[in-house]
Design an enzyme around this catalytic site. Structure first.
Site, short mmCIF file in Angstrom:
data_model
loop_
_atom_site.label_atom_id
_atom_site.label_comp_id
_atom_site.label_asym_id
_atom_site.label_seq_id
_atom_site.Cartn_x
_atom_site.Cartn_y
_atom_site.Cartn_z
N LYS A 35 0.83 -1.21 0.00
CA LYS A 35 0.00 0.00 0.00
C LYS A 35 0.87 1.26 0.00
CE LYS A 35 -0.53 -0.61 4.98
NZ LYS A 35 -0.61 0.50 5.88
N ARG A 129 -9.35 0.15 15.98
CA ARG A 129 -9.58 1.01 14.81
C ARG A 129 -10.78 0.46 14.04
NH1 ARG A 129 -3.82 1.79 11.77
NH2 ARG A 129 -4.35 -0.33 11.20
N TYR A 254 17.45 29.52 6.70
CA TYR A 254 16.36 30.29 7.29
C TYR A 254 16.45 30.30 8.82
CZ TYR A 254 13.88 30.32 2.81
OH TYR A 254 13.52 30.52 1.51
N MET A 302 13.04 24.18 1.22
CA MET A 302 12.18 23.38 0.33
C MET A 302 13.00 22.57 -0.68
SD MET A 302 9.16 24.60 -2.24
CE MET A 302 8.16 25.38 -1.00
C1 LIG Z 1 -3.90 -4.09 8.41
C2 LIG Z 1 -2.44 -4.01 8.16
N1 LIG Z 1 -1.73 -5.14 7.99
C3 LIG Z 1 -0.40 -5.11 7.77
C4 LIG Z 1 0.29 -3.92 7.72
C5 LIG Z 1 1.80 -3.93 7.52
O1 LIG Z 1 2.40 -3.39 8.67
P1 LIG Z 1 3.98 -3.17 8.74
O2 LIG Z 1 4.32 -2.19 7.68
O3 LIG Z 1 4.23 -2.64 10.10
O4 LIG Z 1 4.59 -4.50 8.48
C6 LIG Z 1 -0.41 -2.73 7.89
C7 LIG Z 1 0.32 -1.45 7.85
O5 LIG Z 1 0.02 -0.48 8.46
C8 LIG Z 1 -1.81 -2.77 8.12
O6 LIG Z 1 -2.51 -1.64 8.29
#
Ligand SMILES: Cc1ncc(COP(=O)(O)O)c(C=O)c1O
Length: 358
Positions: A35, A129, A254, A302
């Protein structure tokens, strides 16, 4: 060649890290979490590089899964947050995506959709969550099993504190999840993120979900990535653009937050927060210049930042600078900037070209 600022992505390091995850998974299998654009490394190239090794991929949302399918990825893809819009159930079915169902709203959408697809059920074992409490699970399993065309593949949960070996919460979460896996032996279970991989005592169930470890940053509070046997995948690189010697009392950047106490050779590097280098990184954040470890000076701009060349007086404009990578762990920079490697890796901006090497 432009200004030579780039993120070099070492795909062999990525595969090395995935192979380690597979070994740690034992009899379970590791699904590759790609992701957030492959944690900033580029979704498609990362997935293609792992396509021969990974039996499943996991992404956060539908848009990422669609990109994977367009890139020719054929493995099942788990949508970790499921679908956000009822209309997306049909797309999940068409693309063979496996949404994680965490709410009654999603369940109702499945009941109304008459789609053929495989889903996972999210169990809340303490992260709070998303997901159903263990005592709510049986009713949802019954509802899912009553929906024609829907196959319940298994259950997932997520650890809240696995990065801290001292924290007893992971054991409590595992106990809850193990009880469910005993109750539903026909289903597949998945709990471990990267931190879970490094807890030898933690059950693997059927599928693990490593993310950050694949990219060579540490998931643990204490141990470094190198100590865990991980190799950095991203090298964030640039070049020295200019050098000068600051005289005592002269400042740089800066806010004039840093002032030379003695004659100080200094260099300007063509990278800044517009590229995703953290503005919060203070004077003293490590950086690798012309083969020498040194540190930043003053505020990050930047498009530029300043580095101390006292330890590298031979450095000249055009010399290579590594902001993080094999020589400067991203986790060290993150600690200096008060954040975690995850944020720095995913925060490298679109302005920085990704260059892939084997
Ligand atoms: C539901 C879920 N599974 C697995 C992962 C992978 O976690 P990590 O990057 O800590 O291995 C994440 C990442 O946030 C997650 O949200």
């Amino acid at each position: 060649m432009g200004r030579h600022t780039r993120a070099r992505i070492d795909l062999s390091a990525l595969r090395h890290n995935f192979a380690l995850a597979e070994r740690q998974a034992g009899t379970a299998e590791a699904m590759a979490v790609v992701k957030a654009d492959g944690y900033g490394h580029g979704l498609e190239p990362v997935a293609r590089a792992l396509a021969d090794q990974a039996g499943r991929f996991a992404v956060a949302c539908l848009e990422e899964a669609e990109r994977l399918r367009e890139a020719g990825i054929r493995q099942p893809i788990v949508l970790l947050q499921g679908f956000h819009d009822d209309a997306d159930v049909a797309t999940c079915a068409d693309l063979g995506l496996e949404p994680v169902i965490h709410s009654d709203h999603q369940l109702a959408a499945l009941e109304n959709a008459a789609a053929t697809l495989t889903v996972w059920l999210k169990v809340n074992t303490g992260m709070n969550r998303l997901g159903f409490a263990p005592e709510q699970v049986e009713a949802r399993v019954q509802r899912l099993r009553a929906v024609g065309g829907v196959t319940l593949k298994g259950m997932v949960t997520h650890y809240a504190c696995a990065d801290d070996r001292e924290d007893p919460m992971t054991d409590r979460q595992n106990d809850m999840f193990s009880a469910l896996s005993a109750r539903y032996p026909e289903l597949e279970f998945s709990a471990a993120n990267s931190a879970g991989h490094f807890r030898v005592d933690s059950p693997r169930f059927h599928w693990t979900r490593p993310g950050i470890m694949l990219y060579g940053a540490t998931p643990m509070i204490v141990e470094s990535a190198a100590e865990l046997g991980l190799r950095a995948v991203m090298s964030l690189e640039s070049r020295l653009t200019a050098t000068r010697v600051l005289q005592p009392g002269e400042c740089v950047g800066y806010g004039a937050t840093w002032r030379a106490a003695r004659p100080t050779p200094m260099g300007i590097v063509s990278i800044g927060y517009g590229d995703g280098y953290p503005r919060h990184a203070p004077t003293g954040t490590p950086v690798w210049v012309a083969g020498t470890r040194t540190a930043t000076l003053g505020r990050v701009s930047m498009d530029m930042l300043a580095v101390d060349l006292t330890a590298a007086p031979h450095a000249r404009p055009g010399d290579r600078v590594e902001l993080w990578g094999a020589n400067v762990p991203v986790d060290e920079v993150a600690r200096c900037a008060g954040t975690i490697g995850y944020e720095l890796l995913t925060g490298v901006t679109a302005r920085v070209p990704r260059v892939y090497t084997e």
